[in-house]
Design an enzyme around this catalytic site. Sequence first.
Site, PDB file in Angstrom:
ATOM      1  CG  HIS A  64      -0.236  -0.064   2.526  1.00  0.00           C
ATOM      2  ND1 HIS A  64      -0.237  -1.197   3.302  1.00  0.00           N
ATOM      3  CD2 HIS A  64       0.507   0.837   3.186  1.00  0.00           C
ATOM      4  CE1 HIS A  64       0.470  -0.977   4.391  1.00  0.00           C
ATOM      5  NE2 HIS A  64       0.942   0.249   4.341  1.00  0.00           N
TER       6      HIS A  64
HETATM    7  P1  TYD Z   1      -2.149  -3.041   7.538  1.00  0.00           P
HETATM    8  O1  TYD Z   1      -1.545  -1.679   7.682  1.00  0.00           O
HETATM    9  O2  TYD Z   1      -3.103  -3.256   6.411  1.00  0.00           O
HETATM   10  O3  TYD Z   1      -0.971  -4.101   7.487  1.00  0.00           O
HETATM   11  P2  TYD Z   1      -0.243  -4.721   6.205  1.00  0.00           P
HETATM   12  O4  TYD Z   1      -0.366  -3.720   5.109  1.00  0.00           O
HETATM   13  O5  TYD Z   1       1.162  -4.972   6.632  1.00  0.00           O
HETATM   14  O6  TYD Z   1      -0.949  -5.990   5.886  1.00  0.00           O
HETATM   15  O7  TYD Z   1      -2.852  -3.387   8.899  1.00  0.00           O
HETATM   16  C1  TYD Z   1      -3.427  -4.658   9.120  1.00  0.00           C
HETATM   17  C2  TYD Z   1      -4.584  -4.502  10.087  1.00  0.00           C
HETATM   18  O8  TYD Z   1      -4.154  -3.911  11.308  1.00  0.00           O
HETATM   19  C3  TYD Z   1      -5.685  -3.626   9.547  1.00  0.00           C
HETATM   20  O9  TYD Z   1      -6.931  -4.226   9.900  1.00  0.00           O
HETATM   21  C4  TYD Z   1      -5.559  -2.330  10.300  1.00  0.00           C
HETATM   22  C5  TYD Z   1      -4.896  -2.741  11.585  1.00  0.00           C
HETATM   23  N1  TYD Z   1      -3.986  -1.697  12.096  1.00  0.00           N
HETATM   24  C6  TYD Z   1      -4.416  -0.880  13.129  1.00  0.00           C
HETATM   25  O10 TYD Z   1      -5.538  -1.015  13.650  1.00  0.00           O
HETATM   26  N2  TYD Z   1      -3.569   0.090  13.595  1.00  0.00           N
HETATM   27  C7  TYD Z   1      -2.323   0.272  13.069  1.00  0.00           C
HETATM   28  O11 TYD Z   1      -1.574   1.169  13.526  1.00  0.00           O
HETATM   29  C8  TYD Z   1      -1.888  -0.572  11.978  1.00  0.00           C
HETATM   30  C9  TYD Z   1      -0.550  -0.406  11.361  1.00  0.00           C
HETATM   31  C10 TYD Z   1      -2.773  -1.541  11.531  1.00  0.00           C
END
Ligand code: TYD
Length: 147
Positions: A64
């Site tokens: 992303h």
């Molecule tokens: P995401 O940023 O999409 O992780 P990646 O891109 O590495 O797969 O986050 C995964 C999940 O965690 C998503 O449901 C949102 C949650 N999240 C939070 O609630 N707070 C945060 O600070 C982060 C980074 C993620």
Amino acid sequence: METERTIAAAGYATIAGCRLIPLRTVDDPRGSITIVEGEQDVPFPIERVYHLHGVPAGGSRGGHGHRRLEQLLVAVAGEFDVLLDDGAERRIVRLDDPGTGLYIPPGIWRELEAFAAGSVCLVLASMLYDAADYERDYADFLAWRSG
Ligand code: TYD
């Protein structure tokens, strides 16, 4: 160093704005301490800290872009690749040193890949979590960058 503040004047960040930052480390026979202070060792106030762990060997995270968020990524254990993409150029940086951080300015697509087993990625972030700050679709990211 390119920051959100300079980018606001100059346009979105490019790959050239992504930088490896050697972190202050105090070594002694008992082990080492690595220190990161907001606006001192990174060009942003640190508003949020999280870490990625338990990623299966060879696994991936990320995939992303962020519109405004600045981050520092540190491989505090193990190693993994960070693919960086500004919509025009791509670069892969392997992080494998707990004494070095990767600064990612706003507007960069990133993918974390090829995790070694047991790796931990520490993330220091300039903003609290905001789902609206994400571009999760690559085509949308490119459209946003060029828009
Ligand atoms: P995401 O940023 O999409 O992780 P990646 O891109 O590495 O797969 O986050 C995964 C999940 O965690 C998503 O449901 C949102 C949650 N999240 C939070 O609630 N707070 C945060 O600070 C982060 C980074 C993620």
